[in-house]
Design a protein around this motif. Sequence first.
Motif, PDB file in Angstrom:
ATOM      1  N   ALA A  40       4.138  22.731  11.869  1.00  0.00           N
ATOM      2  CA  ALA A  40       5.290  22.359  12.412  1.00  0.00           C
ATOM      3  C   ALA A  40       5.732  21.237  11.662  1.00  0.00           C
ATOM      4  CB  ALA A  40       4.895  21.753  13.979  1.00  0.00           C
ATOM      5  N   GLU A  41       7.176  21.209  11.393  1.00  0.00           N
ATOM      6  CA  GLU A  41       7.784  20.065  10.446  1.00  0.00           C
ATOM      7  C   GLU A  41       8.378  19.188  11.696  1.00  0.00           C
ATOM      8  OE1 GLU A  41      11.737  19.318   7.564  1.00  0.00           O
ATOM      9  OE2 GLU A  41      11.313  21.416   8.461  1.00  0.00           O
ATOM     10  N   VAL A  42       7.877  18.205  11.708  1.00  0.00           N
ATOM     11  CA  VAL A  42       8.477  16.931  12.802  1.00  0.00           C
ATOM     12  C   VAL A  42       9.124  15.884  12.094  1.00  0.00           C
ATOM     13  CG1 VAL A  42       7.362  15.252  14.313  1.00  0.00           C
ATOM     14  CG2 VAL A  42       5.973  17.205  14.229  1.00  0.00           C
ATOM     15  N   VAL A  43      10.299  15.485  12.457  1.00  0.00           N
ATOM     16  CA  VAL A  43      11.127  14.576  12.362  1.00  0.00           C
ATOM     17  C   VAL A  43      11.288  13.557  13.227  1.00  0.00           C
ATOM     18  CG1 VAL A  43      13.441  14.086  11.347  1.00  0.00           C
ATOM     19  CG2 VAL A  43      12.443  16.238  10.907  1.00  0.00           C
ATOM     20  N   VAL A  44      10.998  12.049  12.731  1.00  0.00           N
ATOM     21  CA  VAL A  44      10.850  11.049  13.540  1.00  0.00           C
ATOM     22  C   VAL A  44      11.400   9.730  12.797  1.00  0.00           C
ATOM     23  CG1 VAL A  44       9.075  11.845  15.259  1.00  0.00           C
ATOM     24  CG2 VAL A  44       8.616  10.781  13.410  1.00  0.00           C
ATOM     25  N   GLU A  45      11.705   8.905  13.699  1.00  0.00           N
ATOM     26  CA  GLU A  45      12.233   7.452  13.131  1.00  0.00           C
ATOM     27  C   GLU A  45      11.122   6.896  12.099  1.00  0.00           C
ATOM     28  OE1 GLU A  45      11.851   8.169  16.414  1.00  0.00           O
ATOM     29  OE2 GLU A  45      13.771   7.864  17.370  1.00  0.00           O
ATOM     30  N   ASP A  46      10.237   6.787  12.465  1.00  0.00           N
ATOM     31  CA  ASP A  46       9.106   6.072  11.479  1.00  0.00           C
ATOM     32  C   ASP A  46       7.589   6.265  11.913  1.00  0.00           C
ATOM     33  OD1 ASP A  46       8.867   4.641  13.900  1.00  0.00           O
ATOM     34  OD2 ASP A  46      10.142   2.891  13.274  1.00  0.00           O
ATOM     35  N   LEU A  47       6.825   5.540  11.284  1.00  0.00           N
ATOM     36  CA  LEU A  47       5.362   5.863  11.654  1.00  0.00           C
ATOM     37  C   LEU A  47       4.942   5.631  13.085  1.00  0.00           C
ATOM     38  CD1 LEU A  47       2.824   6.967  10.256  1.00  0.00           C
ATOM     39  CD2 LEU A  47       2.110   4.702   9.563  1.00  0.00           C
TER      40      LEU A  47
ATOM     41  N   LEU B 234      16.418   8.712  10.936  1.00  0.00           N
ATOM     42  CA  LEU B 234      15.131   9.641  11.115  1.00  0.00           C
ATOM     43  C   LEU B 234      14.524   9.497   9.687  1.00  0.00           C
ATOM     44  CD1 LEU B 234      16.817  12.377  13.184  1.00  0.00           C
ATOM     45  CD2 LEU B 234      15.057  10.459  14.048  1.00  0.00           C
ATOM     46  N   GLY B 235      13.650   8.787   9.504  1.00  0.00           N
ATOM     47  CA  GLY B 235      13.122   8.569   8.169  1.00  0.00           C
ATOM     48  C   GLY B 235      11.862   8.942   7.812  1.00  0.00           C
ATOM     49  N   LEU B 236      11.236   9.503   8.795  1.00  0.00           N
ATOM     50  CA  LEU B 236       9.828  10.258   8.378  1.00  0.00           C
ATOM     51  C   LEU B 236       9.816  11.638   8.868  1.00  0.00           C
ATOM     52  CD1 LEU B 236       6.685   9.490   7.820  1.00  0.00           C
ATOM     53  CD2 LEU B 236       6.364   8.923   9.991  1.00  0.00           C
ATOM     54  N   THR B 237       9.233  12.585   7.957  1.00  0.00           N
ATOM     55  CA  THR B 237       9.230  13.946   8.082  1.00  0.00           C
ATOM     56  C   THR B 237       7.727  14.072   7.853  1.00  0.00           C
ATOM     57  OG1 THR B 237      11.434  14.525   7.227  1.00  0.00           O
ATOM     58  CG2 THR B 237       9.600  16.306   7.116  1.00  0.00           C
ATOM     59  N   VAL B 238       7.055  14.717   8.891  1.00  0.00           N
ATOM     60  CA  VAL B 238       5.542  15.032   9.057  1.00  0.00           C
ATOM     61  C   VAL B 238       5.432  16.611   9.093  1.00  0.00           C
ATOM     62  CG1 VAL B 238       3.516  14.362  10.003  1.00  0.00           C
ATOM     63  CG2 VAL B 238       5.241  12.798  10.408  1.00  0.00           C
TER      64      VAL B 238
ATOM     65  N   ALA C 188       5.591  13.318   4.383  1.00  0.00           N
ATOM     66  CA  ALA C 188       6.592  13.646   3.352  1.00  0.00           C
ATOM     67  C   ALA C 188       6.796  12.432   2.708  1.00  0.00           C
ATOM     68  CB  ALA C 188       7.589  14.505   3.682  1.00  0.00           C
ATOM     69  N   ILE C 189       6.543  12.373   1.249  1.00  0.00           N
ATOM     70  CA  ILE C 189       7.082  10.883   0.456  1.00  0.00           C
ATOM     71  C   ILE C 189       8.547  11.036   0.422  1.00  0.00           C
ATOM     72  CG2 ILE C 189       6.548   9.826  -1.400  1.00  0.00           C
ATOM     73  CD1 ILE C 189       3.873  10.984  -1.597  1.00  0.00           C
ATOM     74  N   ARG C 190       9.172  12.212   0.013  1.00  0.00           N
ATOM     75  CA  ARG C 190      10.525  11.982  -0.433  1.00  0.00           C
ATOM     76  C   ARG C 190      10.770  13.740  -0.119  1.00  0.00           C
ATOM     77  NH1 ARG C 190      12.310  12.332  -6.229  1.00  0.00           N
ATOM     78  NH2 ARG C 190      10.274  11.424  -6.240  1.00  0.00           N
TER      79      ARG C 190
ATOM     80  N   ARG D 205      19.184  12.965   7.484  1.00  0.00           N
ATOM     81  CA  ARG D 205      18.149  12.510   8.321  1.00  0.00           C
ATOM     82  C   ARG D 205      18.253  11.040   8.426  1.00  0.00           C
ATOM     83  NH1 ARG D 205      13.397  16.895   7.701  1.00  0.00           N
ATOM     84  NH2 ARG D 205      14.329  18.623   8.471  1.00  0.00           N
ATOM     85  N   LYS D 206      17.916  10.327   7.256  1.00  0.00           N
ATOM     86  CA  LYS D 206      17.833   9.156   6.933  1.00  0.00           C
ATOM     87  C   LYS D 206      19.133   8.305   7.275  1.00  0.00           C
ATOM     88  CE  LYS D 206      14.248   8.905   3.490  1.00  0.00           C
ATOM     89  NZ  LYS D 206      13.835   8.646   2.070  1.00  0.00           N
ATOM     90  N   GLU D 207      20.143   8.913   7.234  1.00  0.00           N
ATOM     91  CA  GLU D 207      21.399   8.087   7.656  1.00  0.00           C
ATOM     92  C   GLU D 207      21.577   8.157   9.250  1.00  0.00           C
ATOM     93  OE1 GLU D 207      23.869   6.713   5.880  1.00  0.00           O
ATOM     94  OE2 GLU D 207      22.487   7.178   3.983  1.00  0.00           O
TER      95      GLU D 207
END
Length: 164
Positions: free
Chosen positions: A116-123, A71-75, A148-150, A66-68
């Motif tokens: 729900a697990e949400v994956v987005v670029e950033d805050l 998509l650095g943020l998972t909520v 998610a922190i990590r 995801r980060k590569e």
Amino acid sequence: MPKDFTKVPNLDKFDIAILKCLQEDARATNVEIAEKVNLSPSPCLRRIRNLERSGIIRGYTADIDRKEVGLGLTVFVEFKVVHHSRENSEAQQKALLAIPEIVSCFLISGTADFLAEVVVEDLAAYERLLTDTLLTLPNVSDIRSNFAIRSIKTHGPLKLPEGR
């Protein structure tokens, strides 16, 4: 209670071994899998096709970092709905399925109704999704976000039982 695979028709130790191999490497060739599970290639391929047709194997996907890809943020987002009914639940499910940022979603018990697990670029991207989309969903009375922190483990293999 977990389902006992030994009671599922036609799911034996070879099928379980094939599933374990595919979880380790879905790109393994039929010949490689056949060798690992001690079958000849033709029966192995027949079993794989049967597992696909039966829906036990739902598909094959790439595990993307995801980060590569930015998509650095998972909520993890909890949704509480009002007026519990089949129609409201179905409307909520349909709305959640239509949001591409939601990569997994569950109907749950407890203080919330959906997780729900949400994956987005950033805050900032999550804030836009929250205000423009999530807060406009039908029948939603409360939304709670857990960031998610990590990532420790994602898309881990299923612990399959021993076949018969």
